[in-house]
Design an enzyme around this catalytic site. Structure first.
Site, PDB file in Angstrom:
ATOM      1  N   TRP A   1      38.259   1.240  48.957  1.00 28.01           N
ATOM      2  CA  TRP A   1      37.869   0.082  49.767  1.00 28.01           C
ATOM      3  C   TRP A   1      39.020  -0.907  49.865  1.00 28.01           C
ATOM      4  CZ3 TRP A   1      34.249   1.650  52.588  1.00 28.01           C
ATOM      5  CH2 TRP A   1      33.200   2.425  52.095  1.00 28.01           C
TER       6      TRP A   1
ATOM      7  N   ASP B   1      36.401  -8.935  48.052  1.00 28.20           N
ATOM      8  CA  ASP B   1      35.323  -8.011  48.405  1.00 28.20           C
ATOM      9  C   ASP B   1      34.464  -7.866  47.148  1.00 28.20           C
ATOM     10  OD1 ASP B   1      33.657  -5.903  48.989  1.00 28.20           O
ATOM     11  OD2 ASP B   1      35.247  -4.512  49.590  1.00 28.20           O
TER      12      ASP B   1
ATOM     13  N   LYS C   1      24.308  -2.965  48.214  1.00 24.91           N
ATOM     14  CA  LYS C   1      24.543  -2.598  46.815  1.00 24.91           C
ATOM     15  C   LYS C   1      23.711  -3.456  45.867  1.00 24.91           C
ATOM     16  CE  LYS C   1      27.783   0.028  48.578  1.00 24.91           C
ATOM     17  NZ  LYS C   1      29.070  -0.489  48.953  1.00 24.91           N
TER      18      LYS C   1
HETATM   19  C1  LIG Z   1      30.189  -0.049  50.021  1.00 28.59           C
HETATM   20  C2  LIG Z   1      31.414  -0.859  49.965  1.00 28.59           C
HETATM   21  C3  LIG Z   1      32.111  -1.242  51.142  1.00 28.59           C
HETATM   22  C4  LIG Z   1      31.702  -0.794  52.510  1.00 28.59           C
HETATM   23  O1  LIG Z   1      30.568  -1.419  52.933  1.00 28.59           O
HETATM   24  P1  LIG Z   1      29.980  -1.226  54.408  1.00 28.59           P
HETATM   25  O2  LIG Z   1      28.910  -2.266  54.449  1.00 28.59           O
HETATM   26  O3  LIG Z   1      29.464   0.178  54.476  1.00 28.59           O
HETATM   27  O4  LIG Z   1      31.073  -1.455  55.392  1.00 28.59           O
HETATM   28  C5  LIG Z   1      33.222  -2.051  50.991  1.00 28.59           C
HETATM   29  N1  LIG Z   1      33.643  -2.455  49.777  1.00 28.59           N
HETATM   30  C6  LIG Z   1      33.000  -2.100  48.643  1.00 28.59           C
HETATM   31  C7  LIG Z   1      33.521  -2.577  47.326  1.00 28.59           C
HETATM   32  C8  LIG Z   1      31.872  -1.288  48.703  1.00 28.59           C
HETATM   33  O5  LIG Z   1      31.243  -0.933  47.575  1.00 28.59           O
END
Ligand SMILES: *Cc1c(COP(=O)(O)O)cnc(C)c1O
Length: 355
Positions: free
Chosen positions: A99, A166, A190
């Site tokens: 990511w 993030d 998540k």
């Molecule tokens: C799942 C995840 C993403 C991607 O998320 P989307 O909503 O599918 O774009 C980005 N960063 C992290 C750390 C993730 O766990």
């Protein structure tokens, strides 16, 4: 049979969230209408949005310098929105996984990107620590929890510039100091709600600081000014997010979540370290409290498929590891009860006794 949901995302939600959302889909706030068919500008839904925003503020102690907005597009959309809005000349990034590297790729479209360190050479099994972040960077981007590799930044780096993070897979799992960040973002699927909404916390006075024109929808200011109502927000996920936020509050808030998460992670890592069949993949000091990655020990490699079948038969769902790590991954987000983690531990123990 009881199912134990260890999926990495979309992932487990509290029964409180699921039940209240299901009820609102049938009859929302005594309107006699489904949550799916009411105007986002109705007073009932505006109240949902306001309450959700206020609860994020309360739970994460968001200072008045920052605003919370609810956007579509997933966390992946933020990979470009962050540099679009904040990268003037140069930004620094820490490469701790898939990511993070996707975020780096997008940032390069907007200016100079300085990758201060990377753990890629060791398949992202650790969080790099000794690096310097140049003070002339506009921001320093980190991925606080690496969902795929099971690593987590336990000590947020102290730097002289604003952070951008993030937090998709560990937001609300522990207290954070929001004042250190220009922007925090997290896809909901998540630790908060069904997929479809991304929660973004931005520092207001850092907006509108680049010279480049920004398309209206990709400009954070648009959504700050319109309180997430510039266009139709993802109504059902926002409602579900509010339920989860209420559930966090009723269960003692974020410090209580942190305590519970530490306990759950300790129970599972202790078993991984004790059990002769398994070993963890991440460096011990960087182990994630949200995503626990483990593989069969070298001598027992051939038992991997057999353990998978054994775990499925015991009701374990979603523990297959990501293809880039292999083995197993148990995601134990906020909504995961300690008892479910103990059930997985028992399964690992029972399997060990057979071998
Ligand atoms: C799942 C995840 C993403 C991607 O998320 P989307 O909503 O599918 O774009 C980005 N960063 C992290 C750390 C993730 O766990």
């Amino acid at each position: 049979m009881k199912k134990y949901n260890f999926y990495a995302g979309p992932s487990i939600l509290s029964q409180y969230t699921i039940k209240n959302t299901a009820d609102a889909i049938l009859d929302f706030a005594n309107t006699g209408l489904s949550l799916m068919e009411v105007s986002h500008r109705s007073k009932e839904f505006v109240a949902v949005c306001d309450e959700a925003r206020n609860l994020v503020k309360e739970l994460l102690d968001v200072p008045s310098t920052h605003d919370t907005i609810f956007l579509g597009g997933g966390a992946s959309m933020q990979f470009c929105m962050v540099p679009y809005n904040f990268l003037k000349k140069k930004a620094s990034y820490l490469d701790t996984g898939t990511w993070a590297s996707k975020a780096i790729k997008e940032a390069k479209l907007f200016g100079e990107v300085n990758v201060v360190a990377s753990s890629k050479e060791k398949n992202y099994t650790f969080i790099p620590k000794n690096y310097t972040v140049p003070d002339d960077s506009d921001y320093f981007h980190i991925t606080t929890n690496n969902t795929i590799y099971g690593t987590q930044i336990h000590n947020i780096p102290k730097v002289n510039i604003p952070l951008a993070a993030d937090m998709s897979s560990d937001i609300f799992s522990r207290p954070i100091d929001v004042s250190k960040y220009d922007v925090i973002y997290a896809g909901a699927q998540k630790n908060l709600a069904p997929a479809g909404v991304t929660i973004v916390i931005v520092r207001k006075d850092a907006l509108n600081s680049t010279d480049r024109p920004i398309p209206t929808m990709l400009n954070y200011m648009t959504h700050v000014e319109k309180e997430s109502m510039f266009n139709t927000p993802p109504v059902v996920p926002v409602f579900a997010a509010l339920q989860t936020l209420k559930w966090y509050k009723e269960n003692g808030g974020i410090t209580a979540m942190q305590k519970k998460n530490e306990e759950k992670a300790a129970v599972l890592y202790n078993e991984i370290d004790r059990n002769k069949l398994f070993k963890g993949t991440a460096e011990t000091e960087d182990r994630s409290r949200m995503n626990v990655c483990f593989v069969m020990n070298d001598e027992y490699k051939e038992l991997e498929a057999e353990f998978t079948t054994f775990a499925v038969a015991a009701g374990m769902v979603g523990i297959k590891g990501h293809r880039s790590v292999g083995g197993f991954r148990a995601s134990i987000y906020n909504a995961m009860p300690l008892d479910s983690v103990k059930a997985l531990v028992r399964t690992m123990h029972d399997f060990e006794r057979q071998h």
